[in-house]
Motif scaffolding. Structure first.
Motif, PDB file in Angstrom:
ATOM      1  N   ALA A 139     -33.809 -23.054 -17.210  1.00  0.00           N
ATOM      2  CA  ALA A 139     -34.369 -23.576 -15.962  1.00  0.00           C
ATOM      3  C   ALA A 139     -34.968 -24.947 -16.238  1.00  0.00           C
ATOM      4  CB  ALA A 139     -35.445 -22.631 -15.452  1.00  0.00           C
ATOM      5  N   VAL A 140     -34.781 -25.866 -15.318  1.00  0.00           N
ATOM      6  CA  VAL A 140     -35.317 -27.226 -15.491  1.00  0.00           C
ATOM      7  C   VAL A 140     -35.867 -27.755 -14.180  1.00  0.00           C
ATOM      8  CG1 VAL A 140     -33.698 -27.824 -17.358  1.00  0.00           C
ATOM      9  CG2 VAL A 140     -33.067 -28.298 -14.970  1.00  0.00           C
TER      10      VAL A 140
ATOM     11  N   THR B 227     -39.982 -31.247 -22.809  1.00  0.00           N
ATOM     12  CA  THR B 227     -41.434 -31.397 -22.932  1.00  0.00           C
ATOM     13  C   THR B 227     -42.036 -30.167 -23.619  1.00  0.00           C
ATOM     14  OG1 THR B 227     -41.738 -30.497 -20.716  1.00  0.00           O
ATOM     15  CG2 THR B 227     -41.640 -32.887 -20.910  1.00  0.00           C
TER      16      THR B 227
ATOM     17  N   LEU C  87     -46.695 -27.919 -16.474  1.00  0.00           N
ATOM     18  CA  LEU C  87     -45.683 -28.841 -15.977  1.00  0.00           C
ATOM     19  C   LEU C  87     -46.183 -30.267 -16.204  1.00  0.00           C
ATOM     20  CD1 LEU C  87     -44.742 -26.887 -12.738  1.00  0.00           C
ATOM     21  CD2 LEU C  87     -43.408 -27.057 -14.837  1.00  0.00           C
ATOM     22  N   GLU C  88     -45.329 -31.242 -15.938  1.00  0.00           N
ATOM     23  CA  GLU C  88     -45.645 -32.634 -16.255  1.00  0.00           C
ATOM     24  C   GLU C  88     -46.514 -33.261 -15.163  1.00  0.00           C
ATOM     25  OE1 GLU C  88     -42.461 -31.298 -15.985  1.00  0.00           O
ATOM     26  OE2 GLU C  88     -42.649 -30.757 -18.107  1.00  0.00           O
TER      27      GLU C  88
ATOM     28  N   GLY D 161     -37.017 -29.935 -19.076  1.00  0.00           N
ATOM     29  CA  GLY D 161     -37.225 -28.526 -19.395  1.00  0.00           C
ATOM     30  C   GLY D 161     -38.122 -28.424 -20.615  1.00  0.00           C
ATOM     31  N   MET D 162     -38.366 -27.206 -21.063  1.00  0.00           N
ATOM     32  CA  MET D 162     -39.292 -27.023 -22.189  1.00  0.00           C
ATOM     33  C   MET D 162     -38.674 -26.295 -23.378  1.00  0.00           C
ATOM     34  SD  MET D 162     -42.645 -25.849 -20.032  1.00  0.00           S
ATOM     35  CE  MET D 162     -43.206 -26.755 -18.588  1.00  0.00           C
TER      36      MET D 162
ATOM     37  N   ALA E 181     -34.672 -25.742 -10.999  1.00  0.00           N
ATOM     38  CA  ALA E 181     -35.569 -24.781 -10.357  1.00  0.00           C
ATOM     39  C   ALA E 181     -36.435 -25.450  -9.296  1.00  0.00           C
ATOM     40  CB  ALA E 181     -36.468 -24.134 -11.407  1.00  0.00           C
TER      41      ALA E 181
ATOM     42  N   ALA F  63     -38.881 -32.290 -10.014  1.00  0.00           N
ATOM     43  CA  ALA F  63     -39.914 -32.528 -11.029  1.00  0.00           C
ATOM     44  C   ALA F  63     -41.176 -33.101 -10.388  1.00  0.00           C
ATOM     45  CB  ALA F  63     -39.362 -33.465 -12.105  1.00  0.00           C
TER      46      ALA F  63
HETATM   47  N1  HPA Z   1     -40.685 -29.169 -15.898  1.00  0.00           N
HETATM   48  C1  HPA Z   1     -40.439 -28.604 -17.095  1.00  0.00           C
HETATM   49  N2  HPA Z   1     -39.804 -27.458 -17.232  1.00  0.00           N
HETATM   50  C2  HPA Z   1     -39.370 -26.840 -16.124  1.00  0.00           C
HETATM   51  C3  HPA Z   1     -39.594 -27.378 -14.844  1.00  0.00           C
HETATM   52  C4  HPA Z   1     -40.286 -28.605 -14.727  1.00  0.00           C
HETATM   53  O1  HPA Z   1     -40.517 -29.139 -13.623  1.00  0.00           O
HETATM   54  N3  HPA Z   1     -39.049 -26.506 -13.957  1.00  0.00           N
HETATM   55  C5  HPA Z   1     -38.509 -25.486 -14.684  1.00  0.00           C
HETATM   56  N4  HPA Z   1     -38.693 -25.696 -16.001  1.00  0.00           N
END
Ligand code: HPA
Length: 246
Positions: free
Chosen positions: A86-87, A161, A166-167, A184-185, A208, A211
């Motif tokens: 997921a990102v 990251t 979250l950022e 993503g992480m 997902a 950002a």
């Molecule tokens: N940032 C980092 N990782 C994530 C995010 C995001 O916004 N959404 C899902 N994984």
């Protein structure tokens, strides 16, 4: 036949269509993997599934034992790994529930056990990582997505990251200036460790949420879960099309 490995991230704790033969618990010289490996078959072809964040525990990205996870897969005879993650979407085209097949990585994570080359008696592990994902595996995933009629972005830079927070909006703007499309992480050190072990590795980045700072609104877990529901269903279809082709 060497099994295909699928590492499932948030929103993909199990794979529909996987006939389970056994759950295998492995301990490695690097410690315990996130969960038991689920060994089975999809369309009669051998598959190993691993829930990256554990099952039922939920390991935060920085607490995942990436080395044990990859070492265990190698032990099971895996040569090819499809990672699903997921990102957050940074650039315009990275809309929620969409899927990108990244071709590049920028690693902003820190303090993770990121290499197998740590012992005094080992040679320095200068692996080539110019192209961090297997180009042939990426091409096969892109072909599978086309066969499944699921649009994917075939080129994208994944920024990893540290999390688990979250950022900030400013961090995302910096990442965008750096050239990141998604954030993503868990992409690193996973990709590098797979390369160190000589495994073919590519990823499907499932968007997902937009950002931080990109939608002007707070990012909520409800939003993430909603988008992942659709995105992960598409990822599974692509995996099925991939297996049908292999
Ligand atoms: N940032 C980092 N990782 C994530 C995010 C995001 O916004 N959404 C899902 N994984």
């Amino acid at each position: 036949m060497s099994p295909l490995a699928i590492i499932g991230g948030t929103g993909l704790a199990r794979i529909t269509g996987l006939t389970i033969e056994r759950n295998e618990r492995i301990t490695t010289p690097y410690g315990s993997p996130s969960a038991d490996y689920v060994v089975g078959a999809i369309q009669g072809k051998p598959v190993v599934f691993l829930a990256r964040h554990g099952n039922p525990h939920l390991l935060a990205p920085h607490r995942i034992n990436y080395r044990a996870n990859l070492f265990g897969l190698k032990h099971l005879g895996v040569k090819t790994v499809i990672a699903v993650a997921a990102v957050g979407g940074i650039t315009e085209a990275m809309a929620p529930a969409h899927i990108a097949i990244p071709d590049q990585i920028i690693d902003y994570s820190y303090g993770r056990k990121h290499t197998f080359f740590e012992d005094d008696d080992q040679p320095a592990g200068y692996i080539d990582f110019s192209y961090p994902y297997s180009q042939t595996l990426r091409a096969r995933l892109i072909t599978a997505a086309a066969a499944a009629r699921i649009p994917v972005t075939p080129v994208a830079t994944y920024g990893c990251t540290q999390g688990p927070r979250l950022e900030t909006a400013a961090e995302i703007l910096r990442m965008e200036r750096d050239g990141c499309d998604v954030v993503g992480m868990t992409g690193m050190p996973e990709a590098a460790l797979a390369r160190e072990l000589g495994m073919e590795y590519a990823a499907m980045a499932v968007i997902a949420n937009k950002a931080a700072g990109k939608s002007g609104e707070e990012i909520t877990m409800a939003e993430i879960e909603h988008n992942l529901h659709k995105g992960m269903a598409n990822a599974i279809e692509i995996i099925n099309a991939f297996i049908a082709q292999s």
